[in-house]
Design a protein around this motif. Structure first.
Motif, mmCIF file in Angstrom:
data_model
loop_
_atom_site.group_PDB
_atom_site.id
_atom_site.type_symbol
_atom_site.label_atom_id
_atom_site.label_comp_id
_atom_site.label_asym_id
_atom_site.label_seq_id
_atom_site.Cartn_x
_atom_site.Cartn_y
_atom_site.Cartn_z
ATOM 1 N N SER A 20 11.353 8.401 -10.938
ATOM 2 C CA SER A 20 10.369 7.360 -10.880
ATOM 3 C C SER A 20 8.929 7.603 -11.219
ATOM 4 O O SER A 20 8.673 8.749 -11.161
ATOM 5 N N VAL A 21 8.266 6.518 -11.466
ATOM 6 C CA VAL A 21 6.729 6.812 -11.682
ATOM 7 C C VAL A 21 5.998 5.969 -10.893
ATOM 8 O O VAL A 21 6.270 4.949 -10.791
ATOM 9 N N TRP A 22 4.940 6.640 -10.229
ATOM 10 C CA TRP A 22 3.850 5.805 -9.330
ATOM 11 C C TRP A 22 2.414 5.836 -9.998
ATOM 12 O O TRP A 22 2.097 6.956 -10.391
ATOM 13 N N LEU A 23 2.019 4.743 -10.101
ATOM 14 C CA LEU A 23 0.617 4.424 -11.047
ATOM 15 C C LEU A 23 -0.602 4.308 -9.773
ATOM 16 O O LEU A 23 -0.313 3.444 -9.129
ATOM 17 N N ALA A 45 5.163 14.081 -5.252
ATOM 18 C CA ALA A 45 5.205 14.255 -6.402
ATOM 19 C C ALA A 45 5.543 15.505 -7.085
ATOM 20 O O ALA A 45 5.081 16.396 -6.545
ATOM 21 N N ASP A 46 6.344 15.539 -8.147
ATOM 22 C CA ASP A 46 6.595 16.674 -8.866
ATOM 23 C C ASP A 46 5.713 16.999 -9.970
ATOM 24 O O ASP A 46 5.306 18.179 -10.149
ATOM 25 N N THR A 47 5.074 16.019 -10.691
ATOM 26 C CA THR A 47 4.037 16.328 -11.625
ATOM 27 C C THR A 47 3.112 15.202 -11.422
ATOM 28 O O THR A 47 3.361 13.910 -11.136
ATOM 29 N N VAL A 48 1.761 15.581 -11.491
ATOM 30 C CA VAL A 48 0.614 14.757 -11.460
ATOM 31 C C VAL A 48 -0.388 14.786 -12.734
ATOM 32 O O VAL A 48 -0.460 15.761 -13.111
ATOM 33 N N LEU A 49 -0.119 13.440 -13.482
ATOM 34 C CA LEU A 49 -1.052 13.334 -14.719
ATOM 35 C C LEU A 49 -2.159 12.567 -14.432
ATOM 36 O O LEU A 49 -2.085 11.625 -13.740
ATOM 37 N N GLN A 97 12.134 13.994 -12.630
ATOM 38 C CA GLN A 97 10.802 14.263 -11.765
ATOM 39 C C GLN A 97 10.341 12.813 -11.196
ATOM 40 O O GLN A 97 10.485 11.855 -11.592
ATOM 41 N N ARG A 98 9.563 13.231 -10.102
ATOM 42 C CA ARG A 98 8.770 12.107 -9.443
ATOM 43 C C ARG A 98 7.267 12.186 -10.268
ATOM 44 O O ARG A 98 6.633 13.405 -9.919
ATOM 45 N N VAL A 99 7.185 11.373 -10.921
ATOM 46 C CA VAL A 99 5.701 11.308 -11.592
ATOM 47 C C VAL A 99 4.534 10.583 -11.168
ATOM 48 O O VAL A 99 4.828 9.241 -11.133
ATOM 49 N N LEU A 100 3.418 11.043 -11.010
ATOM 50 C CA LEU A 100 2.433 10.335 -10.496
ATOM 51 C C LEU A 100 1.138 10.450 -11.440
ATOM 52 O O LEU A 100 0.841 11.390 -11.788
ATOM 53 N N ARG A 101 1.005 9.138 -11.837
ATOM 54 C CA ARG A 101 -0.111 9.022 -12.732
ATOM 55 C C ARG A 101 -1.348 8.621 -12.007
ATOM 56 O O ARG A 101 -1.264 7.290 -11.346
ATOM 57 N N LEU A 102 -2.209 9.502 -12.011
ATOM 58 C CA LEU A 102 -3.522 9.285 -10.745
ATOM 59 C C LEU A 102 -4.721 8.976 -11.656
ATOM 60 O O LEU A 102 -5.118 9.681 -12.541
ATOM 61 N N LYS A 103 -5.264 7.659 -11.137
ATOM 62 C CA LYS A 103 -6.303 7.442 -11.927
ATOM 63 C C LYS A 103 -7.494 6.924 -11.339
ATOM 64 O O LYS A 103 -7.427 6.842 -9.966
ATOM 65 N N PHE A 127 9.166 1.903 -11.158
ATOM 66 C CA PHE A 127 7.649 2.551 -10.879
ATOM 67 C C PHE A 127 7.288 1.757 -9.780
ATOM 68 O O PHE A 127 7.726 0.537 -9.224
ATOM 69 N N ARG A 128 6.003 2.176 -9.220
ATOM 70 C CA ARG A 128 5.311 1.409 -8.173
ATOM 71 C C ARG A 128 3.838 1.553 -8.380
ATOM 72 O O ARG A 128 3.447 2.386 -8.979
ATOM 73 N N ILE A 129 3.082 0.482 -7.961
ATOM 74 C CA ILE A 129 1.534 0.523 -8.294
ATOM 75 C C ILE A 129 0.950 0.819 -6.644
ATOM 76 O O ILE A 129 1.356 0.248 -5.733
ATOM 77 N N ILE A 130 0.090 1.786 -6.585
ATOM 78 C CA ILE A 130 -0.525 1.972 -5.363
ATOM 79 C C ILE A 130 -2.198 1.775 -5.764
ATOM 80 O O ILE A 130 -2.914 2.709 -6.595
ATOM 81 N N PRO A 131 -2.703 0.667 -5.330
ATOM 82 C CA PRO A 131 -3.903 0.343 -5.562
ATOM 83 C C PRO A 131 -4.953 1.000 -5.102
ATOM 84 O O PRO A 131 -4.795 2.018 -4.283
ATOM 85 N N GLY A 132 -6.187 1.256 -5.489
ATOM 86 C CA GLY A 132 -7.323 2.075 -5.150
ATOM 87 C C GLY A 132 -8.484 1.165 -5.087
ATOM 88 O O GLY A 132 -8.676 0.037 -5.612
ATOM 89 N N VAL A 133 -9.398 1.959 -4.557
ATOM 90 C CA VAL A 133 -10.804 1.060 -4.591
ATOM 91 C C VAL A 133 -11.575 1.269 -5.871
ATOM 92 O O VAL A 133 -11.764 2.151 -6.395
ATOM 93 N N THR A 134 -11.737 0.143 -6.509
ATOM 94 C CA THR A 134 -12.385 -0.042 -7.836
ATOM 95 C C THR A 134 -13.789 0.301 -7.927
ATOM 96 O O THR A 134 -14.579 -0.172 -6.816
ATOM 97 N N ALA A 135 -14.284 0.959 -8.766
ATOM 98 C CA ALA A 135 -15.493 1.332 -8.848
ATOM 99 C C ALA A 135 -16.747 0.183 -8.721
ATOM 100 O O ALA A 135 -17.763 0.347 -8.228
#
Ligand SMILES: C[S@@+](CC[C@H](N)C(=O)[O-])C[C@H]1O[C@@H](n2cnc3c(N)ncnc32)[C@H](O)[C@@H]1O
Length: 269
Positions: A20-23, A45-49, A97-103, A127-135
């Protein structure tokens, strides 16, 4: 004590399934804005993009054996190949892989998280979305500018100053006519033209404007100006991206705060 409680929180929560992929949003810069769920993601995560400008202290929360892949824009290179990046995420997930797309900030706010989510869905990758504090919100907070204030505004507009090449230009006159605060991402390099268009659209040149650069990072800078003066002020003070530009009377709250409590001057200057 707090360590044990935090560990308890980190141990719970969603399980990152292989394939799976987590954004995931990393927040505006300071690792203090990372969410517990983002840390959980990094620890599984196995891979962090990851994008550019993600603090090393955040990346170092990944497991030592995790594969880190830089997937952001580098200086001088306009844009990364989004299709190739999506294809890579799909391939990595399909290989188990467990793929983490880190933005930076929030993945779904001017961060292409939406496109990536659609591509993953098409490829039938969970996939799953993990929100973050936006700029935009972080920048207003560090400048003591509220996003909403009861006697000032009832809406707030997030807009980009840098539309995708194949889309229509932003209708700045229409945004000016809303009379609501504008929170502009990726707008600093084009702010002279945007300010001219907002004035042509009916906003007075005296409309307050704030530029908040590198919010929450050690090189954070705040410039208070106006639509009419920003072209000159930004040259004079040499303020650089990444920056959020806030336009509207809401910016005056900062001055109001100083009048109410001058003791805050040091804290917000
Ligand atoms: C591609 S957009 C990504 C936005 C991100 N997804 C978010 O939610 O914050 C990049 C823009 O975000 C803004 N930005 C990101 N980090 C910032 C920061 N620490 N301070 C000010 N602006 C920032 C700038 O306008 C920058 O050009």
């Amino acid at each position: 004590m707090i360590g044990a409680r935090l560990e308890g929180m980190l141990d719970g929560g969603p399980v990152f399934e292989p394939g799976s992929v987590w954004l995931v949003g990393a927040g505006p810069g300071d690792p203090g804005y990372l969410t517990v769920n983002a840390i959980r993601a990094l620890q599984q995560a196995d891979t962090v993009l990851h994008d550019a400008l993600i603090d090393d202290r955040i990346l170092d929360l990944a497991r030592p054996e995790a594969h880190r892949i830089f997937s952001g824009k580098r200086a001088g290179i306009h844009s990364i190949d989004q299709a190739a990046l999506c294809a890579r995420m799909v391939d990595l997930a399909r290989s188990g892989q467990r793929v983490l797309r880190l933005k930076g900030g929030d993945p779904m706010v001017f961060g292409r998280g939406g496109e990536e989510m659609l591509r993953l869905a098409e490829a039938e990758i969970p996939f799953r979305i993990i929100p973050g504090v936006t700029a935009g919100l972080a920048a207003m907070a560090v400048a003591s500018i509220p996003a909403t204030l009861r006697d000032v505004n009832r809406a707030v507009v997030f807009a980009t100053g840098h539309a995708a090449p194949d889309t229509d230009e932003t209708d700045w006159a229409a945004l000016a006519a809303l009379g609501q605060p504008l929170v502009l991402y990726m707008a600093l390099r084009r702010i002279d033209g945007i300010a001219r268009e907002l004035i042509a659209g009916g906003l007075p040149p005296a409309t307050p404007l704030a530029v908040i650069s590198s919010a929450t990072r050690p090189d954070e800078e705040i410039l208070i100006s106006s639509l009419g003066a920003v072209a000159e002020d930004r040259q004079r003070y040499n303020i650089e991206p990444p920056a959020i530009v806030v336009v509207g009377d809401i910016v005056k709250t900062r001055e109001r705060l100083l009048r109410v409590a001058p003791a805050f001057a040091g804290a917000i200057a």
